[in-house]
Write a protein that holds these residues in place. Structure first.
Motif: not given
Length: 326
Positions: A25-26, A31-34, A105-108, A114-115
């Motif tokens: 899972e991410p 500051g990020w959101v799934t 590239e750097l992040y899934p 889900r992302v």
């Protein structure tokens, strides 16, 4: 969760490294959101990643995918902007941030149930766009919008002339629809007769075989093919016109044709993806004009390998969409 991921890198046989199965899972950063993904679309970037272009082996396994539309934990319907960068570092444009990267590239990436993305990268999805249509916008359509509207130097009110090389691909098809909706005359080339017929049905003013003489020289060329069409692109543009380049699917090192470029004072303009602000403008453009992405096929995420095979073989016209399980 179910996802399509690069497990190993194979420059000559990219699908050998593709796996469809369970991935972690991410883990959102501050500051990020799934986002729960409702639809995601494939791009040539996914094949480049499987070949090891921009994706080193030490980042594997990596969930693929740049494009998605989905739902936030508080129920907002959103479109995901896949460029992770700092606008301030790029003079107001995150695509010019030297440290910018794309999802996968750097992040899934987005080919998953889900992302996780920065909150800033979420754009409200209009109710008038389907999940599949919305998932087409962040990469191919945003790339085409930037090329046609921001970079090609075409008249803002329409009336320009543009040549689009290589009908059928996601960017080229988007560029055709955007240019026509913006009021320009559009010439399109393709080596495939069926794709030429489809381009004509979408509104192209003239469809031609690659290298064919145009009715007249154009104000701008939208170039994503590279070596196979470059010579024709240089010859097709009027003196003082522009060639806007965002890809090179047939090879990255075409002959330069420098004599014609400097003698006719042509501009060769690079273009990569688009900013968040341009994605907001693109969403408003499709709402205002009624133009919609052309979708070739929608498959369940579990059938991602078959969609990748289509992408690799080039046997499609428009976008290939994957739907995660509900």
């Amino acid at each position: 969760m179910l996802a399509a991921a690069a497990m190993s890198l194979h420059p000559d046989s990219p699908l050998d490294g593709l796996a469809i199965g369970e991935q972690p899972e991410p883990a959102p950063l501050d500051g990020w959101v799934t986002v729960t993904v409702r639809a995601a679309s494939l791009n040539h970037h996914d094949l480049f990643s499987l070949r090891g272009v921009g994706l080193p082996a030490d980042r594997l396994p990596m969930i693929l995918g740049c494009d998605a539309a989905g739902v936030t934990p508080d129920g907002q319907e959103v479109i995901v902007h896949s460029v992770i960068g700092d606008p301030a570092a790029g003079g107001g444009d995150e695509t010019l941030d030297p440290k910018r990267t794309l999802l996968s590239e750097l992040y899934p990436g987005t080919l998953a149930e889900r992302v996780a993305v920065p909150r800033r990268n979420l754009i409200p999805k209009p109710a008038g766009l389907s999940w599949e249509e919305a998932a087409c916008l962040p990469t191919a359509w945003l790339t085409a919008y930037r090329m046609v509207v921001s970079r090609a130097g075409l008249p803002a009110g329409g009336g320009g002339t543009v040549l689009i090389q290589g009908a059928g691909g996601g960017v080229a098809t988007a560029a055709l629809l955007i240019a026509k909706a913006a009021g320009h005359t559009v010439f399109v080339t393709s080596r495939d007769e069926t794709k030429r017929k489809r381009a004509a049905a979408l509104g192209a003013d003239e469809v031609l075989e690659p290298g064919a003489r145009l009715p007249r020289r154009v104000d701008a060329v939208i170039e994503t093919v590279g070596a196979a069409t470059w010579g024709h692109s240089v010859k097709a543009v009027r003196p003082g016109g522009r060639i806007v380049v965002s890809g090179a699917t047939s090879g990255p090192n075409p002959p330069a044709d420098l004599t014609r470029i400097f003698f006719l004072q042509l501009s060769v303009i690079g273009s990569t993806m688009g900013s968040r602000d341009e994605l907001v403008d693109l969403v408003a453009f499709v709402e205002r004009t009624g133009v919609r992405p052309l979708i070739h096929e929608v498959r369940p995420l579990a059938d991602a390998r078959a969609a990748f095979e289509q992408l690799l073989g080039g046997e499609f016209f428009g976008k290939l969409i994957l739907r995660p399980p509900a």
